[in-house]
Scaffold this active site. Structure first.
Site, PDB file in Angstrom:
ATOM      1  N   HIS A  43      -1.073  12.905 -19.505  1.00 17.29           N
ATOM      2  CA  HIS A  43      -0.937  11.966 -20.629  1.00 17.29           C
ATOM      3  C   HIS A  43      -1.246  10.576 -20.468  1.00 17.29           C
ATOM      4  CE1 HIS A  43       2.434  10.707 -23.859  1.00 17.29           C
ATOM      5  NE2 HIS A  43       1.775   9.984 -23.932  1.00 17.29           N
ATOM      6  N   GLU A  70      -2.096  14.936 -23.819  1.00 17.82           N
ATOM      7  CA  GLU A  70      -1.293  14.551 -24.684  1.00 17.82           C
ATOM      8  C   GLU A  70      -1.335  12.917 -24.870  1.00 17.82           C
ATOM      9  OE1 GLU A  70       2.757  15.412 -23.619  1.00 17.82           O
ATOM     10  OE2 GLU A  70       2.447  17.405 -23.784  1.00 17.82           O
ATOM     11  N   HIS A 190       9.672  17.403 -22.294  1.00 21.72           N
ATOM     12  CA  HIS A 190      10.320  16.219 -22.062  1.00 21.72           C
ATOM     13  C   HIS A 190      11.890  16.746 -21.462  1.00 21.72           C
ATOM     14  CE1 HIS A 190       9.898  11.825 -21.781  1.00 21.72           C
ATOM     15  NE2 HIS A 190      11.209  12.057 -21.776  1.00 21.72           N
TER      16      HIS A 190
HETATM   17  C1  LIG Z   1       5.112  13.844 -24.397  1.00 22.65           C
HETATM   18  C2  LIG Z   1       5.994  13.623 -23.153  1.00 22.65           C
HETATM   19  O1  LIG Z   1       7.028  13.984 -23.360  1.00 22.65           O
HETATM   20  C3  LIG Z   1       5.309  13.580 -21.763  1.00 22.65           C
HETATM   21  O2  LIG Z   1       4.096  13.437 -21.796  1.00 22.65           O
HETATM   22  C4  LIG Z   1       6.101  12.556 -21.126  1.00 22.65           C
HETATM   23  O3  LIG Z   1       5.974  11.293 -22.074  1.00 22.65           O
HETATM   24  C5  LIG Z   1       5.498  12.103 -19.763  1.00 22.65           C
HETATM   25  O4  LIG Z   1       5.071  10.900 -19.860  1.00 22.65           O
HETATM   26  P1  LIG Z   1       5.305  10.027 -18.618  1.00 22.65           P
HETATM   27  O5  LIG Z   1       4.865  10.665 -17.452  1.00 22.65           O
HETATM   28  O6  LIG Z   1       4.494   8.702 -18.648  1.00 22.65           O
HETATM   29  O7  LIG Z   1       6.934   9.547 -18.586  1.00 22.65           O
HETATM   30  N1  LIG Z   2       5.285  17.038 -22.821  1.00 19.03           N
HETATM   31  C1  LIG Z   2       6.255  16.794 -22.013  1.00 19.03           C
HETATM   32  C2  LIG Z   2       5.538  16.879 -20.687  1.00 19.03           C
HETATM   33  O1  LIG Z   2       4.350  17.068 -20.647  1.00 19.03           O
HETATM   34  C3  LIG Z   2       6.385  16.198 -19.492  1.00 19.03           C
HETATM   35  O2  LIG Z   2       7.493  15.902 -19.813  1.00 19.03           O
HETATM   36  P1  LIG Z   2       8.281  15.480 -18.372  1.00 19.03           P
HETATM   37  O3  LIG Z   2       8.810  17.036 -18.052  1.00 19.03           O
HETATM   38  O4  LIG Z   2       7.608  14.679 -17.402  1.00 19.03           O
HETATM   39  O5  LIG Z   2       9.643  14.746 -18.985  1.00 19.03           O
END
Ligand SMILES: CC(=O)[C@@H](O)[C@H](O)COP(=O)(O)O
Ligand SMILES: NCC(=O)COP(=O)(O)O
Length: 237
Positions: A43, A70, A190
């Site tokens: 992300h 993402e 998430h």
């Molecule tokens: C969309 C989602 O839920 C994940 O990509 C989460 O946002 C992780 O991002 P961070 O690792 O920056 O918290």
């Molecule tokens: N799209 C959710 C993700 O990639 C990871 O979310 P998290 O497990 O770090 O909260």
């Protein structure tokens, strides 16, 4: 079968904290795939606080499972994804200064924008997914925008489940049933964890992929990465 995609943002967080290249993000991505992960998720945020745009390019040749990028589809993100051409792009309506993702798209309000950006990715052979709350109107709006999949934003479920309240699953079940009816693929992510993943998976019909990062990396500090990945895979069977 629900695929496990490991989000490696936190490895980049640790790497950046000392300014060097340890832990190496590409090596970690190769290792999690070797341990059984069926996808790698990143992300890249506009401030590159963890995953950098260059990481996204470097990972392309090393991710042989499903590569999921993402992010908020700002111009620089769209340009990056079109150049890298991952398996999937997941569109997330993050504010630039958000500490983490904290909401799904209002697919009704943003229908025009989402329709156009989804079409552009699809025309380049990239599967699309959009991050949504478990709101039926937003699931319908996602279908209208033409996306291949949705990603159910699971923070609310995880928060309630971790407090011992299983009723939080209901909007997700309703949303999944609607998505299946509409022919939308279903991803989720998430705050999913070893504690809540089995209950979530058992209740969500047609769940194709979960992307998990924060909890998985934290659990790995105590239980080991390979062991934790195998534990998730067993819970997702
Ligand atoms: C969309 C989602 O839920 C994940 O990509 C989460 O946002 C992780 O991002 P961070 O690792 O920056 O918290
Ligand atoms: N799209 C959710 C993700 O990639 C990871 O979310 P998290 O497990 O770090 O909260």
């Amino acid at each position: 079968m629900t695929k496990l995609s490991v989000n490696i943002n936190k490895i980049a967080t640790l790497r950046n904290s000392r300014g060097g290249d340890v832990p190496n993000v590409v090596k970690f991505a190769k290792d999690v795939q070797r341990f059984g992960a069926e996808g790698v998720t990143i992300h890249p945020r506009p401030d590159e606080r963890h995953i950098r745009y260059q990481d996204a390019r470097d990972l392309k040749s090393e991710v042989y499972t499903e590569y999921n990028i993402e992010g908020n589809p700002i111009d620089s993100f769209v340009e990056l994804v079109l150049s890298v051409k991952p398996t999937q792009v997941t569109l997330v309506p993050d504010a630039v200064d958000a500490i983490t993702s904290n909401a799904g798209w209002n697919t009704i309000k943003h229908k025009g924008f989402l329709t156009d950006v989804i079409k552009e990715f699809q025309q380049n052979g990239i599967r699309t997914s959009i991050f949504v709350d478990p709101v039926l109107e937003h699931i319908e709006g996602a279908k209208a925008a033409g996306t291949d999949r949705i990603e159910l934003y699971t923070e609310a479920f995880a928060h309630q489940y971790n407090l011992g309240d299983t009723k939080g699953i209901k909007p997700y079940v309703d949303s999944a049933m609607l998505a299946n009816t509409l022919g939308l693929g279903i991803n989720a992510g998430h705050d999913l964890s070893l504690e809540n993943i089995e209950f979530f998976k058992k209740n969500i019909p047609g769940l194709l992929e979960v992307s998990i990062g924060h909890a998985l990396i934290a659990e790995s500090l105590y239980l080991g990465v390979e062991n934790v990945i195998q534990m998730y895979l067993r819970k997702l069977k």
